[in-house]
Every structure is written in structure tokens, then in C-alpha cells.
Design a protein around this motif. Structure first.
Motif, mmCIF file in Angstrom:
data_model
loop_
_atom_site.group_PDB
_atom_site.id
_atom_site.type_symbol
_atom_site.label_atom_id
_atom_site.label_comp_id
_atom_site.label_asym_id
_atom_site.label_seq_id
_atom_site.Cartn_x
_atom_site.Cartn_y
_atom_site.Cartn_z
ATOM 1 N N LEU A 65 23.267 -3.735 52.329
ATOM 2 C CA LEU A 65 22.784 -2.412 51.936
ATOM 3 C C LEU A 65 21.554 -2.515 51.054
ATOM 4 C CD1 LEU A 65 23.452 0.554 52.223
ATOM 5 C CD2 LEU A 65 24.807 0.404 50.162
ATOM 6 N N VAL A 66 21.613 -3.391 50.069
ATOM 7 C CA VAL A 66 20.469 -3.554 49.166
ATOM 8 C C VAL A 66 19.265 -4.112 49.926
ATOM 9 C CG1 VAL A 66 19.639 -4.795 47.140
ATOM 10 C CG2 VAL A 66 21.909 -3.824 47.135
ATOM 11 N N TYR A 67 19.537 -4.998 50.853
ATOM 12 C CA TYR A 67 18.481 -5.568 51.681
ATOM 13 C C TYR A 67 17.781 -4.472 52.488
ATOM 14 C CZ TYR A 67 16.444 -9.591 54.081
ATOM 15 O OH TYR A 67 15.602 -10.531 54.562
ATOM 16 N N ALA A 68 18.586 -3.574 53.077
ATOM 17 C CA ALA A 68 18.022 -2.463 53.849
ATOM 18 C C ALA A 68 17.140 -1.598 52.958
ATOM 19 C CB ALA A 68 19.145 -1.631 54.459
ATOM 20 N N LEU A 69 17.625 -1.326 51.744
ATOM 21 C CA LEU A 69 16.892 -0.489 50.794
ATOM 22 C C LEU A 69 15.553 -1.123 50.438
ATOM 23 C CD1 LEU A 69 17.732 2.051 49.035
ATOM 24 C CD2 LEU A 69 18.000 0.419 47.199
ATOM 25 N N LEU A 70 15.587 -2.412 50.117
ATOM 26 C CA LEU A 70 14.361 -3.107 49.708
ATOM 27 C C LEU A 70 13.375 -3.193 50.862
ATOM 28 C CD1 LEU A 70 15.691 -5.972 47.460
ATOM 29 C CD2 LEU A 70 14.471 -3.926 46.789
ATOM 30 N N SER A 71 13.878 -3.439 52.066
ATOM 31 C CA SER A 71 12.985 -3.547 53.213
ATOM 32 C C SER A 71 12.277 -2.226 53.463
ATOM 33 C CB SER A 71 13.791 -3.966 54.435
ATOM 34 O OG SER A 71 13.452 -3.206 55.545
ATOM 35 N N PHE A 72 13.021 -1.115 53.358
ATOM 36 C CA PHE A 72 12.411 0.202 53.552
ATOM 37 C C PHE A 72 11.311 0.434 52.528
ATOM 38 C CE2 PHE A 72 12.659 4.837 52.551
ATOM 39 C CZ PHE A 72 11.993 5.257 53.675
ATOM 40 N N LEU A 73 11.623 0.170 51.263
ATOM 41 C CA LEU A 73 10.623 0.357 50.215
ATOM 42 C C LEU A 73 9.412 -0.540 50.453
ATOM 43 C CD1 LEU A 73 12.783 0.692 47.009
ATOM 44 C CD2 LEU A 73 11.530 2.453 48.222
ATOM 45 N N GLY A 74 9.670 -1.771 50.897
ATOM 46 C CA GLY A 74 8.591 -2.711 51.146
ATOM 47 C C GLY A 74 7.642 -2.206 52.218
ATOM 48 N N VAL A 75 8.211 -1.720 53.328
ATOM 49 C CA VAL A 75 7.368 -1.231 54.419
ATOM 50 C C VAL A 75 6.547 -0.032 53.966
ATOM 51 C CG1 VAL A 75 7.396 -0.182 56.705
ATOM 52 C CG2 VAL A 75 8.843 -2.133 56.233
ATOM 53 N N ILE A 76 7.199 0.886 53.244
ATOM 54 C CA ILE A 76 6.491 2.078 52.761
ATOM 55 C C ILE A 76 5.339 1.665 51.848
ATOM 56 C CG2 ILE A 76 6.707 4.164 51.357
ATOM 57 C CD1 ILE A 76 8.124 4.508 53.932
ATOM 58 N N THR A 77 5.610 0.719 50.955
ATOM 59 C CA THR A 77 4.573 0.284 50.010
ATOM 60 C C THR A 77 3.391 -0.339 50.745
ATOM 61 O OG1 THR A 77 6.384 -0.231 48.519
ATOM 62 C CG2 THR A 77 4.208 -1.020 47.907
ATOM 63 N N VAL A 78 3.680 -1.224 51.711
ATOM 64 C CA VAL A 78 2.594 -1.882 52.430
ATOM 65 C C VAL A 78 1.793 -0.864 53.234
ATOM 66 C CG1 VAL A 78 2.044 -3.580 54.190
ATOM 67 C CG2 VAL A 78 3.782 -4.078 52.520
ATOM 68 N N ALA A 79 2.494 0.096 53.872
ATOM 69 C CA ALA A 79 1.796 1.119 54.650
ATOM 70 C C ALA A 79 0.872 1.929 53.745
ATOM 71 C CB ALA A 79 2.803 2.033 55.346
ATOM 72 N N HIS A 80 1.379 2.269 52.557
ATOM 73 C CA HIS A 80 0.581 3.009 51.585
ATOM 74 C C HIS A 80 -0.662 2.216 51.202
ATOM 75 C CE1 HIS A 80 0.113 6.150 48.649
ATOM 76 N NE2 HIS A 80 -0.154 5.245 47.727
ATOM 77 N N TYR A 81 -0.455 0.931 50.968
ATOM 78 C CA TYR A 81 -1.563 0.047 50.593
ATOM 79 C C TYR A 81 -2.597 -0.032 51.713
ATOM 80 C CZ TYR A 81 -4.048 -4.325 49.847
ATOM 81 O OH TYR A 81 -5.016 -5.259 49.727
ATOM 82 N N LEU A 82 -2.123 -0.132 52.960
ATOM 83 C CA LEU A 82 -3.043 -0.207 54.103
ATOM 84 C C LEU A 82 -3.903 1.055 54.189
ATOM 85 C CD1 LEU A 82 -0.858 -1.687 56.986
ATOM 86 C CD2 LEU A 82 -2.759 -2.788 55.819
ATOM 87 N N GLU A 83 -3.262 2.220 53.959
ATOM 88 C CA GLU A 83 -4.011 3.477 54.050
ATOM 89 C C GLU A 83 -5.050 3.589 52.948
ATOM 90 O OE1 GLU A 83 -1.532 6.871 54.261
ATOM 91 O OE2 GLU A 83 -0.788 6.361 56.252
ATOM 92 N N ARG A 84 -4.704 3.080 51.777
ATOM 93 C CA ARG A 84 -5.625 3.171 50.646
ATOM 94 C C ARG A 84 -6.843 2.273 50.830
ATOM 95 N NH1 ARG A 84 -3.118 4.256 45.650
ATOM 96 N NH2 ARG A 84 -5.007 3.529 44.652
ATOM 97 N N SER A 85 -6.665 1.174 51.551
ATOM 98 C CA SER A 85 -7.714 0.168 51.615
ATOM 99 C C SER A 85 -8.696 0.408 52.754
ATOM 100 C CB SER A 85 -7.097 -1.219 51.773
ATOM 101 O OG SER A 85 -6.439 -1.299 53.014
ATOM 102 N N VAL A 86 -8.670 1.619 53.352
ATOM 103 C CA VAL A 86 -9.603 1.907 54.447
ATOM 104 C C VAL A 86 -11.037 1.869 53.935
ATOM 105 C CG1 VAL A 86 -10.314 3.525 56.222
ATOM 106 C CG2 VAL A 86 -7.918 3.372 55.558
#
Lengths: 86, 112, 166
Positions: A65-86
Motif C-alpha cells: 500500500l505504501v509503495y503504491a502511494l509513493l509511486s503515485f506521488l513520484g509519477v505526479i511529481t515527475v510529470a509536474h517537473y516535466l511540464e515546468r521545464s518546457v
């Protein structure tokens, strides 16, 4: 019968992991790698559930469960970072 | 009865991991990021749900936690794919030459 | 009850449910700790969404919810079988494209659920939400009349979600 199916499950899961790892290594873009990472995490979660079954220890499910939670947060964070770095 | 439930659980586990395998295969074979996400997100969601259902058949006393993991994944898995697809599109990820139409690009960049 | 108080109560109830599923049990001390944590989170994130936010508390909405999940799981299975067939065929028969689809849904939660549902159903993935317009990536886009074909992407789920969330 049950035993055979469990071995089949483990073999299929391992194959899935290797295939997704292939995409993770090949990339080519960061988004591709994150997509592959997401799939790898989910395969790992099912792996943890299988480990919980094999060992008969329910506490492993909390790890999943914790792994699922962290993975979701990780993907969201990286996606956010990708959008910011355009 | 228990033997039957065990068999059902093991079958669900095998079916779930088969879908995981298809998803990973799609992830590897598809030509661009959007199609890869498509293959990845659907197969892994169903695959994981089937594995969790199988685990619930083998160990009925674990159902609350398995249900919690299932609900969580059902909700977050498509979301993370969507967010990733949006990020890929905004950063101009290459599309497969097979792509017929892109009405999001026609709209122009930016937006909410 | 004001809208804000209702959202707060709904979020609190959802968090308590999760606490119980996590194995908190019904002992008094565990319930107290869970309630305190749930209250704190609900107060900090009172504009957060939960499964039940904006859900209409009518029997009709609950019935629609049951039908929605039935339809949803059927579609999820169908989409996976189709995707497996595409992935396993050597030619990889795809003709992708991104099209826009208009939704009738007004509520935030309704639109979120619709976007999620579209992502998990046959050959479609939501890429962007812009107000009432959803931009959807399709793996196999039929040539010709896109407007009518794409409208069908949303209507299957909208039927139920409209009753559930509005």
C-alpha cells in the motif's frame, strides 16, 4: 493444479517485469521511462502481494500500500517537473 | 469448498499476471508514449485487480487491506497516466507517424 | 448544512472508512486516534475530493452507482482483451489520434470520474481536460466521421455519472 498455477503466475510476473524493464532501459524520453517505471512499480506491488501469500504474512500488504502511494506521488511529481521545464 | 476457492484464487492470480505481461509487452512494442501509456495503464489496472481478487480468495481474512489497495490503484493508476500523457503532450513528445489527427495541438498550447 | 460543512463531513467519513479498512479495529483508543487524524486531515484539505464528494444522496444516485461499476468492469475487461489482441498481433494494427469530446457533466468529481473511466476503457486515454472539453487519445481511430464516433466515447459513462454527480 493450484501449485502449477502459482508457478505460472510467478513466471508471467517475472516476464512482465523484464519486458517493462526493457522499455525503461530503451527510453528514449524521460516520459517513456516514467511510464515504464510506473508499470514496474505496479508489477512489484503484485509481486509483494504474491510474497505475502507465499510467506503467509499479512504485514507485507501494508508495504504494498505504501509503495503504491509513493509511486503515485513520484509519477505526479515527475510529470509536474516535466511540464515546468518546457 | 476451500479447495475450490483456492483453485479460483490461483486462476485469478494467473489471469492477472497474464494481463500484466500483455501490458508490459504493449509498453515495449507500441511506437509512441501515448500508445505505450494506453497499453500500460489498462492492463496493469485489470491485472492488479485480478491478482488482488485472487489473493482475497486464497486468504479471505485479508480482504479489507486488499480492497484498500485495489480502490487506491483503481483511482490513482489512470490519473498518473493522464498526468503523464498531458506532460508528454505539453513538452511536445514525438507522435507516431501513424497518428491521424491531433485536435489538442490544433487548439494551440497552454490552457488550464 | 452548508456546502462546505457537508464536504468536510464527507471527507471525514471517507478517511474514517479508510482507517477502519487499514485495520484500526473498533477499540476505543484506536477509534479516537483515527478520528483525530481524520479530522485534522479533513480540516487541512477541506477542498479535497473523495469518492463521495458531490455524490447526490438519493436512492437513484446509489442505484446508478451500482450500474456504473457493473458497466465499468465490463468495459475494463473488454478494453484489456482488445488491447491484448492488438499487442499480440505481429502487425500491431493501430491508427492513433487525439480527438476532443464534449461532456455534459458539471461537477468536478463527475468530470474526474469520467476522465478516469475513459482512460480505462477500450482504446482511449484522456490527455487533457479543459472545462467541458476532454482531449482523448484513441489507439484505433476509424477514418471518416470523427464527431459522431467520438461523442460515443463519453456517453456510455455520462449516462450514469450524470445521475450520480450531476
Amino acid at each position: 493444479m493450484v501449485e502449477g498455477l502459482l508457478y505460472l503466475t510467478a513466471a508471467l510476473g517475472a516476464t512482465a517485469f523484464l519486458l517493462a524493464l526493457g522499455r525503461f532501459i530503451r527510453g528514449p524520453s524521460a516520459a517513456d521511462r516514467v511510464a515504464a517505471f510506473d508499470v514496474l512499480t505496479i508489477i512489484s506491488i503484485t509481486g509483494i502481494v504474491l510474497a505475502a501469500l507465499a510467506e503467509g504474512r499479512g504485514i507485507y500488504l501494508d508495504v504494498a500500500l505504501v509503495y503504491a502511494l509513493l509511486s503515485f506521488l513520484g509519477v505526479i511529481t515527475v510529470a509536474h517537473y516535466l511540464e515546468r521545464s518546457v | 469448498m476451500t479447495a475450490l476457492l483456492d483453485l479460483l484464487g490461483a486462476a485469478l492470480l494467473a489471469a492477472g499476471s497474464a494481463f500484466l505481461m500483455f501490458g508490459a509487452l504493449g509498453l515495449l512494442r507500441m511506437p509512441d508514449i501515448y500508445n505505450r501509456l494506453q497499453a500500460g495503464t489498462k492492463a496493469t489496472t485489470l491485472g492488479t485487480l485480478l491478482v488482488l481478487a485472487g489473493a482475497a480468495c486464497l486468504r479471505p481474512e485479508w480482504w479489507p487491506k486488499l480492497l484498500l489497495i485495489g480502490l487506491f490503484l483503481l483511482f490513482t493508476n489512470p490519473l498518473s497516466s493522464q498526468v503523464l500523457a498531458r506532460a508528454a503532450h505539453r513538452t511536445g513528445a514525438p507522435r507516431s507517424p501513424l497518428t491521424r489527427i491531433d485536435q489538442l495541438e490544433e487548439r494551440g498550447g497552454g490552457g488550464s | 448544512m452548508t456546502r462546505k460543512a457537508r464536504d468536510l463531513a464527507v471527507l471525514f467519513a471517507t478517511l474514517m472508512l479508510f482507517w477502519l479498512l487499514l485495520g484500526g479495529g473498533f477499540a476505543a483508543d484506536s477509534l479516537l486516534v483515527g478520528a483525530l487524524a481524520a479530522l485534522l486531515i479533513a480540516l487541512l484539505f477541506h477542498d479535497g475530493l473523495s469518492f463521495f464528494t458531490e455524490l447526490r444522496p438519493t436512492p437513484r444516485a446509489l442505484a446508478a452507482g451500482v450500474f456504473y461499476y457493473g458497466y465499468f468492469f465490463r468495459e475494463l475487461l473488454r478494453s484489456n482483451l482488445r488491447m491484448a489482441a492488438i499487442v499480440l498481433s505481429p502487425a500491431l494494427p493501430i491508427s492513433p489520434g487525439i480527438v476532443r469530446v464534449r461532456t455534459r457533466l458539471k461537477s468536478r468529481m463527475g468530470r474526474l470520474m469520467l476522465a478516469n473511466s475513459i482512460t480505462l476503457t477500450p482504446g482511449t486515454l484522456t490527455v487533457e481536460i479543459d472545462g467541458e472539453w476532454l482531449y482523448v487519445h484513441c489507439v484505433t481511430l476509424e477514418p471518416g466521421d470523427t464527431e459522431a464516433a467520438t461523442a460515443a466515447i463519453a456517453t456510455g459513462f455520462e449516462r450514469y455519472l450524470e445521475v450520480m454527480y450531476g
